[in-house]
Design an enzyme around this catalytic site. Structure first.
Site, PDB file in Angstrom:
ATOM      1  N   SER A 128       0.787  -1.239   0.000  1.00  0.00           N
ATOM      2  CA  SER A 128       0.000   0.000   0.000  1.00  0.00           C
ATOM      3  C   SER A 128       0.813   1.280   0.000  1.00  0.00           C
ATOM      4  CB  SER A 128      -0.962   0.002   1.188  1.00  0.00           C
ATOM      5  OG  SER A 128      -2.077  -0.797   0.892  1.00  0.00           O
ATOM      6  N   GLY A 167       2.911  -0.867   3.950  1.00  0.00           N
ATOM      7  CA  GLY A 167       2.434  -1.694   2.857  1.00  0.00           C
ATOM      8  C   GLY A 167       2.528  -3.157   3.227  1.00  0.00           C
TER       9      GLY A 167
END
Length: 364
Positions: A77, A300
């Protein structure tokens, strides 16, 4: 008095230090760094690495086997920060507005189960206040899907309350489609043109459907030890497709927060967390550390990889760390590591790391 041989050796060492080039400002920290090693010993990662960047240069540390400074890895992410930056640049160019609705750009696409694109703005998508269901809750982040397939999955579920912060990968898949609609090019092509090429991020890429990692790279494992080095990035798309390195991520976040990619007005928009009630800006989120300092960045998580990037608000100090698995078994280690880096006068021993609060942002 020391023997003559010792004195000569000392003098030679001083001479070599004097002749060393000024650019050699990188300090190599031993892999025995206790907090980083804890990501392996208590966090359950096969290996971990960090790269910190400030005015004095770069500092690298690694722990465990099979990880190296130059490795490429899946950044999950962290992709969202890149996509949000592209959207804000388009807003600065008046090619779209954050108050535009999804319907303005993708008419009729968001319908079903109470979802309505006419009520959702781009600001809602950027700040995760749209209420759209996270499609990866259904796919587990392991099933490759096209953006429209991801959206169809999300639209089988009723939305959460509009205006309430609810992190959803579907928001950024939609933003990727809107970038393509506005520019005629994919979000990956726009990010390459606007961010990756200008900053010289030569080890950063959007792999599309390419399942292999660029060289060099190590191995990637799920929490149960399954090797997932080969992975179809379409499991995440515009919400988490990016491949990068520690050095490139440090450079990108330093440039972004340093004002090299957005004007002061649009950088303020990006850091404005009011829409998400303090939890999230636009592709970035804040974390307040024990010393009172707030750092900005993103994490992420994708199969086989977890990465966290954090930086001071001026971009002058940046930390990126990663593990080659998707779960840290002891979540308190992450805030402990950030505090140790950005709060140098805060004492973080093993007990503090164990007792540190679990982060408020279980983002993927």
């Amino acid at each position: 008095m020391p023997p003559l041989r010792t004195l000569l050796a000392f003098a030679l060492a001083l001479t070599l230090l004097t002749l060393a080039p000024a650019a050699a400002s990188t300090l190599w920290v031993p892999p025995a760094d206790p907090l980083l090693a804890s990501l392996v010993t208590r966090g359950g990662a096969p290996a971990a690495a960090l790269l910190a960047l400030d005015d004095g240069g770069a500092r690298y540390a690694g722990a465990g086997k099979g990880i190296a400074r130059a490795d490429h890895f899946r950044a999950g992410s962290v992709t969202k920060t890149f996509v949000a930056t592209v959207v804000l640049q388009l807003a600065a160019e008046h090619r779209l507005s954050l108050s535009d609705t999804v319907e303005d750009h993708l008419p009729g696409l968001v319908r079903g189960a109470g979802n309505d694109g006419r009520a959702l703005t781009l600001r809602d998508l950027l700040a995760h206040t749209s209420g759209l269901h996270d499609f990866t809750s259904d796919t587990g982040g392991t099933v490759p899907v096209t953006p429209r397939q991801a959206l169809r999955i999300a639209l089988t579920h009723p939305p959460a309350d509009l205006g309430r912060f609810s992190y959803s990968n579907t928001n950024y898949v939609l933003l990727g489609l809107i970038v393509e609609q506005v520019t005629g090019r994919s979000y990956a092509a726009e990010a390459e043109r606007r961010l990756i090429a200008p900053l010289g991020l030569t080890d950063t890429s959007f792999p599309g459907s390419r399942t292999s990692l660029p060289s060099p790279h190590g191995r990637a494992y799920t929490a149960d030890g399954t090797d997932v080095t080969v992975l179809d990035p379409r499991v995440a798309g515009a919400a988490g497709e990016l491949v990068s390195t520690l050095a490139d991520l440090d450079r990108f976040y330093g440039a972004l927060l340093g004002g090299d990619l957005l004007s002061p007005r649009w950088l303020r928009e990006m850091l404005d967390t009011r829409a998400a009630h303090g939890a999230y800006g636009m592709g970035l989120y804040p974390e307040r550390l024990p010393c009172g300092l707030t750092v900005w960045g993103h994490n992420g998580r994708i199969a086989g990889s977890y990465v966290r990037v954090a930086a001071t608000v001026d971009g002058r100090r940046v930390l990126a760390f990663r593990v080659n698995t998707d779960t840290i078994a002891s979540p308190g280690l992450e805030p402990a590591l950030l505090a140790a880096e950005f709060c140098p006068h805060t004492s973080w021993n093993g007990r503090a790391a164990r007792e540190a609060p679990v982060p408020r942002h279980p983002f993927e």
